[in-house]
Every structure is written in C-alpha cells, then in structure tokens.
Write an enzyme that holds these catalytic residues in place. Sequence first.
Site, PDB file in Angstrom:
ATOM      1  N   SER A  59     -37.683  -4.029  14.090  1.00 30.65           N
ATOM      2  CA  SER A  59     -36.415  -4.001  14.826  1.00 30.65           C
ATOM      3  C   SER A  59     -36.015  -5.388  15.317  1.00 30.65           C
ATOM      4  O   SER A  59     -34.861  -5.781  15.212  1.00 30.65           O
ATOM      5  CB  SER A  59     -36.542  -3.089  16.042  1.00 30.65           C
ATOM      6  N   ASP A  92     -42.656  -6.594  15.035  1.00 34.43           N
ATOM      7  CA  ASP A  92     -43.548  -7.313  15.948  1.00 34.43           C
ATOM      8  C   ASP A  92     -44.703  -6.439  16.420  1.00 34.43           C
ATOM      9  O   ASP A  92     -45.804  -6.936  16.670  1.00 34.43           O
ATOM     10  CB  ASP A  92     -42.752  -7.798  17.169  1.00 34.43           C
TER      11      ASP A  92
HETATM   12  N1  ATP Z   1     -47.862   5.360  10.716  1.00 35.59           N
HETATM   13  C1  ATP Z   1     -47.479   5.090  11.962  1.00 35.59           C
HETATM   14  N2  ATP Z   1     -47.001   6.046  12.773  1.00 35.59           N
HETATM   15  C2  ATP Z   1     -46.580   5.780  14.021  1.00 35.59           C
HETATM   16  N3  ATP Z   1     -46.617   4.538  14.570  1.00 35.59           N
HETATM   17  C3  ATP Z   1     -47.074   3.536  13.806  1.00 35.59           C
HETATM   18  C4  ATP Z   1     -47.534   3.758  12.478  1.00 35.59           C
HETATM   19  N4  ATP Z   1     -47.921   2.573  11.960  1.00 35.59           N
HETATM   20  C5  ATP Z   1     -47.740   1.661  12.929  1.00 35.59           C
HETATM   21  N5  ATP Z   1     -47.244   2.222  14.039  1.00 35.59           N
HETATM   22  C6  ATP Z   1     -46.845   1.601  15.321  1.00 35.59           C
HETATM   23  O1  ATP Z   1     -45.431   1.490  15.362  1.00 35.59           O
HETATM   24  C7  ATP Z   1     -45.062   0.486  16.301  1.00 35.59           C
HETATM   25  C8  ATP Z   1     -43.734  -0.139  15.951  1.00 35.59           C
HETATM   26  O2  ATP Z   1     -43.780  -0.647  14.671  1.00 35.59           O
HETATM   27  P1  ATP Z   1     -43.065  -1.964  14.150  1.00 35.59           P
HETATM   28  O3  ATP Z   1     -43.396  -3.109  14.978  1.00 35.59           O
HETATM   29  O4  ATP Z   1     -43.417  -2.078  12.706  1.00 35.59           O
HETATM   30  O5  ATP Z   1     -41.522  -1.604  14.247  1.00 35.59           O
HETATM   31  P2  ATP Z   1     -40.413  -1.753  15.368  1.00 35.59           P
HETATM   32  O6  ATP Z   1     -40.960  -1.364  16.691  1.00 35.59           O
HETATM   33  O7  ATP Z   1     -39.231  -1.044  14.872  1.00 35.59           O
HETATM   34  O8  ATP Z   1     -40.064  -3.287  15.345  1.00 35.59           O
HETATM   35  P3  ATP Z   1     -40.247  -4.477  16.420  1.00 35.59           P
HETATM   36  O9  ATP Z   1     -41.686  -4.391  16.862  1.00 35.59           O
HETATM   37  O10 ATP Z   1     -39.938  -5.710  15.634  1.00 35.59           O
HETATM   38  O11 ATP Z   1     -39.296  -4.210  17.536  1.00 35.59           O
HETATM   39  C9  ATP Z   1     -46.205  -0.516  16.257  1.00 35.59           C
HETATM   40  O12 ATP Z   1     -46.582  -0.846  17.552  1.00 35.59           O
HETATM   41  C10 ATP Z   1     -47.341   0.194  15.502  1.00 35.59           C
HETATM   42  O13 ATP Z   1     -48.528   0.215  16.267  1.00 35.59           O
HETATM   43  C1  6CM Z   2     -24.439 -10.421  27.206  1.00 37.20           C
HETATM   44  C2  6CM Z   2     -25.374 -10.508  26.095  1.00 37.20           C
HETATM   45  C3  6CM Z   2     -26.788 -10.321  26.517  1.00 37.20           C
HETATM   46  C4  6CM Z   2     -27.709 -10.555  25.379  1.00 37.20           C
HETATM   47  C5  6CM Z   2     -29.091 -10.804  25.855  1.00 37.20           C
HETATM   48  C6  6CM Z   2     -29.918 -11.278  24.727  1.00 37.20           C
HETATM   49  C7  6CM Z   2     -31.260 -11.742  25.156  1.00 37.20           C
HETATM   50  C8  6CM Z   2     -32.114 -11.760  23.951  1.00 37.20           C
HETATM   51  C9  6CM Z   2     -33.459 -12.329  24.195  1.00 37.20           C
HETATM   52  C10 6CM Z   2     -34.363 -11.858  23.129  1.00 37.20           C
HETATM   53  C11 6CM Z   2     -35.747 -12.201  23.424  1.00 37.20           C
HETATM   54  C12 6CM Z   2     -36.675 -11.561  22.475  1.00 37.20           C
HETATM   55  C13 6CM Z   2     -38.075 -11.824  22.837  1.00 37.20           C
HETATM   56  C14 6CM Z   2     -38.984 -11.089  21.915  1.00 37.20           C
HETATM   57  C15 6CM Z   2     -39.582  -9.985  22.230  1.00 37.20           C
HETATM   58  C16 6CM Z   2     -40.419  -9.247  21.270  1.00 37.20           C
HETATM   59  O1  6CM Z   2     -41.745  -9.639  21.391  1.00 37.20           O
HETATM   60  C17 6CM Z   2     -40.346  -7.751  21.520  1.00 37.20           C
HETATM   61  C18 6CM Z   2     -41.003  -7.013  20.375  1.00 37.20           C
HETATM   62  O2  6CM Z   2     -40.211  -7.038  19.257  1.00 37.20           O
HETATM   63  N1  6CM Z   2     -38.979  -7.320  21.618  1.00 37.20           N
HETATM   64  C19 6CM Z   2     -38.524  -6.760  22.699  1.00 37.20           C
HETATM   65  O3  6CM Z   2     -39.220  -6.554  23.658  1.00 37.20           O
HETATM   66  C20 6CM Z   2     -37.069  -6.408  22.721  1.00 37.20           C
HETATM   67  C21 6CM Z   2     -36.436  -7.063  23.911  1.00 37.20           C
HETATM   68  C22 6CM Z   2     -34.955  -6.983  23.844  1.00 37.20           C
HETATM   69  C23 6CM Z   2     -34.378  -7.657  25.030  1.00 37.20           C
HETATM   70  C24 6CM Z   2     -32.884  -7.614  25.073  1.00 37.20           C
END
Ligand code: ATP
Ligand code: 6CM
Length: 587
Positions: free
Chosen positions: A234, A191
């Site tokens: 993630s 994301d």
């Molecule tokens: N080469 C790089 N080195 C370090 N950071 C980077 C690089 N390329 C992108 N990023 C940054 O890494 C951050 C996290 O990346 P990404 O969203 O792909 O993975 P994540 O955090 O594991 O997953 P999610 O966002 O789904 O939780 C992004 O906000 C992006 O700006």
């Molecule tokens: C007892 C069991 C409790 C379980 C609670 C589960 C609640 C889950 C709700 C999930 C909502 C996700 C919303 C999305 C947010 C994303 O834009 C953002 C970037 O990847 N993720 C987080 O901030 C990561 C945020 C993570 C929050 C937990």
Amino acid sequence: METDLKLESSVFVGNQRYRAVLTGWHFNWTEVDKKHRDKKTISVPVAEVLAVEEGRVEILPKKLVEDKDKDFTVFYVKRSSSRGSSGLLWRLGRTQFRCPSRVLRDQWTKHLRAAVKTHSPLRPHKLLVFINPFGGKRKGRKIYHSVVAPLFELVGISSHVIVTERANQARDHLLKKDLTGFDGVVCVGGDGMFGEILHGLIGRTQQESGLCENDPAVTLQPCPLHIGIIPAGSTDCVCYATVGVIDPVTSALHIIIGDSQPLDVCSVHHASALVRYSVSLVGYGFYGDVLAESEKHRWMGPLRYDYSGAVVYLSNRSYKGIVQYLPADRPLSSPRDKTRCLSGCSVCSRSTERLFPHSPDSGTVYSAQYSQFSNVSEGQWVSVEGRFRCVSLTCMSSCCPKSPQGLSPSAHLADGTGDLILVWDTNPLGFLKFLYRHTSTQDQFDLPFVEVHRVKAVRFSLASGEEEDAYEELAGQGSVGMDEEDRGYVETVSRSSSQQQLAAIGTRRQMTKELKTPSPFLCGLCCSKSPPVSVWNCDGEILPFTEIVCRIHCQLVRLYARGIEDGTAAHNCSEGSDKCERRCILH
Ligand SMILES: Nc1ncnc2c1ncn2[C@@H]1O[C@H](COP(=O)(O)OP(=O)(O)OP(=O)(O)O)[C@@H](O)[C@H]1O
Ligand SMILES: CCCCCCCCCCCCC/C=C/[C@@H](O)[C@H](CO)NC(=O)CCCCC
Ligand SMILES: [Ca+2]
C-alpha cells in the site's frame, strides 16, 4: 585480467554497421559509415549487462531463439525516458548483433560474460522468494509471475517461491529453516512484508552469532543475505526510498545485477526487551493514531490511510511526553542541509569507511568501535518535555508516493543516524501546513513548532502522572477540558543549556501564548479533548508499549538497490574515463 576482457570489432545491428568496443567497464557500439558527424554511441556499463545469449533471442511474449551462427543478443538495463516520480525507471534493453564470423561471435559472448562476472560479483544465483497474496491491491502473485519470473529465468536465477498463507510465515521461515545456498531473500509485498523479512534475517543472524537482541547497547551483526523488494503493497515506502520508484521491473533488474545498498535499522526496546526493528518510521501521535484508525478500515485497501489521515487530523489531538535523545557523534551532515541521499552518496560512503575501516571494499572487518554505544553517559542525553502533535524517528528520508521528499528529506540511508522530528502542539492550521508540506518541496522543518535532530538513540516516556491519567481516562473518570498549563512546554536540557537551546525554548514559549488565543475559525476544531496517550506506529505496526528506547544500527542490512538515481546528476563519461565509479548513465 582486465586486458583480457577488452575486445573491439565490426558488428551489424540490422543492416547498419557498428564498431563494438568492450573496454573493461563499458560495452559500447557506435554507428559507422554515417554521413553526418554526430555518430550515435550506445554505452552500457558492463555491470548493467543482464545476459548474453547466442542467436537472435526474444523473451516476450515467450522465449524464442533463432540460432543464427554469427548472431548474439545482449540484454541490458535501459533507463526509460519517462521518469518515475523520484528516481529513474529501468526497462529491459535488448540488442541483436551479427558478427562477420562465428569465431568472432564466440569471442564476443565469452568476453562479455567474463566481464560481467568480474564487474558484478554480487549477482544472485539462488533466491528465496516470499509472496504476500493479500498485500496492497492483492496483485503480488500476478506481478511476480508475469513480470519478475521471466526476467529471473532469462538470467538463470533459480528461485524457491513461497506464497504465504498467514502473517509471519516468512519471518518464521527465515528464523528456523535451512537457508544454505541462498544468496538473498525477495519479498513481494509492501512494507509490512518487508518487515517480516527484516525481522527474520536480523534475528537469524544474531542467533547464529550468539548475540542478544534485547539489549540496545549490543552491537548487532550485519546480515549476510541481501533483501530484494518487489513492490506490491500500500505505501511501499522502503522500496520508494531506496530505488526512487515503485516499479516491479526496475526492482527486479536491481536484484538481477546484484546492486547493494546498505540500510540503517532502528531497534525498538521496552523494559530491557526488543520490541521490533524499524527502517522507515517510529512515530507517536498523529502517525500512530492514523495507523490505529486505518486498521479498522483495512477493507478500503491503500485508500485507508487517506481516510484515516483526515479523520485523525479532524480530531485535533496532541499528547504529553518526555523525549530524550542522543545526538549523532561527529555528524557528517545535518537534517536541514538541503542535500539528498542519492545513489553513490558520499556521506553514506564515508560512514561505510568508518564502519569497515580495514576493508572498505569487502566490508568484512566490522568496526564495533564506530557503533559503540555502551559507554554513553547519562549526561549526554538531551531531554525535552511537553505536548506534541507527533514525535517521529526515521532512519532514512521515508519518501513515498504520498510524500515524494519524505518525512526527513535530507536523511541518509546508511549513515548510522536517524532524524528525530518533534512537532510541538500547535493550532490546527499550523499542523495542516506541516502535513501539507510533506506533499510538496516546501521545507516542513521551517515552522516555529517543528524541530529536527540527527540522533543515534531516542527514549520516550510519559510525563509524570500521565500513566495514572491514562488509566483514569480509560476508566471514564478523566476531567473534561484542556488544562491551560498542559498546553505549555516544559523543557529540561540535561546536557548544557547553550544559548541556542534557550532561544529555542523562548520561541516555543511565544508559540504557547499564540496557542492560548485560537482564532474563532479554528475554535470548533481545537477545543476537542485528546485522549492522554497515543500509540507508536513502527513501520506500519502498532507497538504494544508507550515507553520505548530506540537505537540506530548502522548498515545492519543490505538491499538489492543502489539508492535513488537522480537523472539530472547523470554525467557523460568522456572517452578514456570508462572506469567511472558513479556508474554513469549514458543511454
Ligand atoms: N498470507 C497472509 N495472510 C494474511 N496476512 C499476511 C499474509 N502474508 C503476509 N501477511 C501480513 O500482511 C501484512 C501487510 O502486508 P503488506 O505489507 O505486503 O501489504 P500492505 O499492508 O498493503 O502494504 P504496506 O505495508 O506497504 O502499507 C504484513 O504485515 C504481513 O505480515
Ligand atoms: C493535507 C495533506 C496531508 C498529507 C499528509 C501526508 C503525510 C505523508 C507522510 C508519509 C510518511 C510515510 C512514512 C512511512 C510509513 C510506513 O512505514 C508505514 C508502513 O507502510 N506506513 C504507514 O504507517 C502509513 C502512514 C500514512 C500516514 C498518512
Ligand atoms: Ca540513516
């Protein structure tokens, strides 16, 4: 034109004879010479034919062509029988056909290719691909090269690939570099990476249109380039909520066939300046605290959210604030109507018609009228003040593997509204129930301390005196222990005090009484003191400001996706109904 695309003949698949028919929107083949009656027909919507190649072609483990004169191979989207957790998994289907003559074979390849061109006008030819090598489990590069690139090659998509070397490289590239010739931008990551593409493309489009992004009242210009997401992060919430599964093959196939899913975007502002855009979550309190905590544990990878969720839950925090919102105009749906926004959603289609009234198909005439914002009067804002566990705004359901129904299960991807979820302070067990319901199909809004509103804008400010409290707290001078009055709810309804609203206030007052008498079991948890302010989580980024203004922009971007396909909603088109607009799922 369509009559030209029709074709019917005998063909062989292996040693079995089939009747193949191309009827405008579908390509079908049915076994003939079969003794029993239930002849098997495979039907593929032409829009889901990926490639048509002369000869007997294989692409894996490497491309192999046996060029038999009378043969052709069709690659198409095949829905896997093993369902994804929410939507349907797509796989590469392949059938090799043999024709009675070379002339007929050439006719088939020509007609099929022409039909695909006619029925899939948005297929990309050239894509700009950004890979974050560090997202999620750090598999972005491998996923792209082993799964996605061979599919793009098969269909002849040319791609310019950039493996990022730093955060914000993709965003800066999109803001500054020449994008001529690209049909779309693909992000391989999570994301956060999607957020970079979103900011780059929206910013670029407004720059080129001479529009100022800082003013929430300005109607922004929709982005011309589509965005494709190959999930490798993630949470991968945006991918999950727009496709229904976290699966690189499924996502690559949606990109290839040029699917198009419009998406609402929320702009977040502070003191007359744009802070960020969001599509999934603008969340204060619990979700902000989880994110802030998780940043300390990045090394844990995706598990950091589970760990931080537990830590923050146990710290039992709530925060004071004033939330103001503008209810959606003429809403076509409600956050508690128990419907889901699925592929072909009628609520979103009607919003598209309102937004592009003169040209619903091409979407070229944009109606600023529908998204008008500047003439909103102060009296239209509804205001509530009190102590919250969390305040969340989401433009879509925000479902993800952790929460298969999402933060707001009946929210819509492209209706121009967001759902504001207010979770008032409650006891730890109540809040746990609320959180737990996100992981099941139970209604998380059916709790007395939770309310949800369909809105077009939200403002958040600290309760009066809270800013000074925050300062004192940080300076280590804050008073210890919770003031009983602070736990109460103060509500000001600046619009009209309807009976319904008064009833809601009554319920909350009742809850306040309950809060003041916690059970001994909960005492150990709920007596700890919260810091005075939380932070905002904006799609996984911490915002540097507490007081913000948010506005939802209807269908500001388009993704290569089609919304969640619900397998149970699939219907069989009987013969003759081959113009099915629901792109029915037959195979
Ligand atoms: N080469 C790089 N080195 C370090 N950071 C980077 C690089 N390329 C992108 N990023 C940054 O890494 C951050 C996290 O990346 P990404 O969203 O792909 O993975 P994540 O955090 O594991 O997953 P999610 O966002 O789904 O939780 C992004 O906000 C992006 O700006
Ligand atoms: C007892 C069991 C409790 C379980 C609670 C589960 C609640 C889950 C709700 C999930 C909502 C996700 C919303 C999305 C947010 C994303 O834009 C953002 C970037 O990847 N993720 C987080 O901030 C990561 C945020 C993570 C929050 C937990
Ligand atoms: Ca929406």
